[in-house]
Design a protein around this motif. Structure first.
Motif, PDB file in Angstrom:
ATOM      1  N   THR A  17      45.277  46.943  36.586  1.00 42.02           N
ATOM      2  CA  THR A  17      44.160  46.173  36.029  1.00 42.02           C
ATOM      3  C   THR A  17      43.080  45.951  37.072  1.00 42.02           C
ATOM      4  OG1 THR A  17      45.675  45.026  34.512  1.00 42.02           O
ATOM      5  CG2 THR A  17      43.519  44.033  34.863  1.00 42.02           C
ATOM      6  N   HIS A  18      43.501  45.671  38.300  1.00 44.07           N
ATOM      7  CA  HIS A  18      42.523  45.447  39.378  1.00 44.07           C
ATOM      8  C   HIS A  18      41.731  46.715  39.662  1.00 44.07           C
ATOM      9  CE1 HIS A  18      40.991  44.937  43.506  1.00 44.07           C
ATOM     10  NE2 HIS A  18      40.889  43.672  43.167  1.00 44.07           N
ATOM     11  N   ARG A  21      39.424  46.811  36.427  1.00 42.30           N
ATOM     12  CA  ARG A  21      38.580  45.634  36.192  1.00 42.30           C
ATOM     13  C   ARG A  21      38.868  44.590  37.268  1.00 42.30           C
ATOM     14  NH1 ARG A  21      34.051  44.923  32.917  1.00 42.30           N
ATOM     15  NH2 ARG A  21      33.873  42.755  32.273  1.00 42.30           N
ATOM     16  N   PRO A  27      43.492  40.321  37.074  1.00 42.42           N
ATOM     17  CA  PRO A  27      44.567  41.306  37.216  1.00 42.42           C
ATOM     18  C   PRO A  27      45.954  40.691  37.318  1.00 42.42           C
ATOM     19  CG  PRO A  27      42.716  41.884  38.612  1.00 42.42           C
ATOM     20  CD  PRO A  27      42.435  40.517  38.088  1.00 42.42           C
ATOM     21  N   VAL A  30      47.083  39.328  33.974  1.00 43.58           N
ATOM     22  CA  VAL A  30      47.511  40.414  33.083  1.00 43.58           C
ATOM     23  C   VAL A  30      48.902  40.892  33.484  1.00 43.58           C
ATOM     24  CG1 VAL A  30      47.061  42.803  32.392  1.00 43.58           C
ATOM     25  CG2 VAL A  30      45.182  41.158  32.514  1.00 43.58           C
TER      26      VAL A  30
END
Length: 245
Positions: A17-18, A21, A27, A30
């Motif tokens: 995720t990082h 985004r 992150p 998530v």
């Protein structure tokens, strides 16, 4: 090993995720939420499993925050590495207390028409998923942290013209690819083929390293390449050891 598998999946989700985004706190949230959801889908709903899932979520949050502060130079780069090592170590130590995975995931595996998943139990499927997932982005994070911890690179210079990563382009893509290939080939019993992947990387990078005229720069880039490559391979080999348990 269900708890360990869920932890690896949570870490991988946070780092993936990082990479897509990089929004503050998103992150790791998530990753933590994803780990809990995966655990519940895998039938880890007993009392101690729920407690373990909560602790895993906290570990993923701690990993994400420590990585963010480590890359920003607010804490030593060895701190997130210690968070990762201790989290995985504890998960391995208490693996025997975890209930076997099953739930919806087990039902799906029992009924799946995919031959590659035939005969896999939920625990093995989770661990395979976690092991391969961490090769994609978490491996790159670990490599960058070790490079920073050994003063091979300066995290504050990341992305700037004097950053070795900007001069040896493609590492962030080649790293995950080589780790996935090494892990997959080793699991398939093709150790010789996996070693060819390792050798090929050196052959591909050698002309780029030797073309530099500045000897000091050559030494810096060579150190960056060697340290980064060995740590990257170590991530894949460590995952292989976990899958062989």
């Amino acid at each position: 090993m269900s708890w360990l598998a869920v932890l690896l999946i949570g870490l991988a989700l946070a780092d993936l995720t990082h990479s897509v985004r990089p929004v503050r706190i998103l992150p790791e949230c998530v990753g933590a939420a994803g780990a809990v959801v995966v655990g519940l889908v895998a039938g880890l709903t007993q009392g101690r499993d729920v407690v373990a899932l909560l602790l895993i979520a906290i570990a993923v949050l701690a990993w994400g925050q420590s990585v963010t502060h480590g890359f920003a130079g607010r804490i030593p780069a060895c701190v997130p590495l210690a968070v990762l090592a201790s989290s995985v170590g504890v998960a391995i130590a208490v693996a025997g207390w975890a209930d076997p995975a099953g739930g919806w995931l087990g039902d799906w595996l029992d009924g799946t028409p995919l031959p590659v998943l035939g005969g896999l139990d939920a625990d093995r499927a989770l661990l395979l998923g976690g092991a391969f997932a961490v090769q994609l982005s978490t491996g790159n994070v670990v490599v960058r942290l070790v490079l920073a911890a050994t003063d091979t690179v300066n995290p504050a210079r990341h992305g700037q013209s004097d950053d070795p990563e900007m001069q040896l382009k493609g590492g962030r893509l080649l790293g995950p690819l080589e780790r996935v290939f090494i892990l997959g080939l080793a699991l398939a019993g093709q150790v010789t083929a996996a070693s060819i992947v390792v050798a090929a990387k050196g052959l591909l990078r050698f002309p780029e390293l030797s073309s530099r005229r500045d000897q000091e720069r050559i030494h810096l880039l060579t150190e960056y390449f060697l340290v980064g490559s060995f740590v990257s391979w170590l991530v894949a080999l460590t995952s292989l050891v976990l899958l062989m348990e």
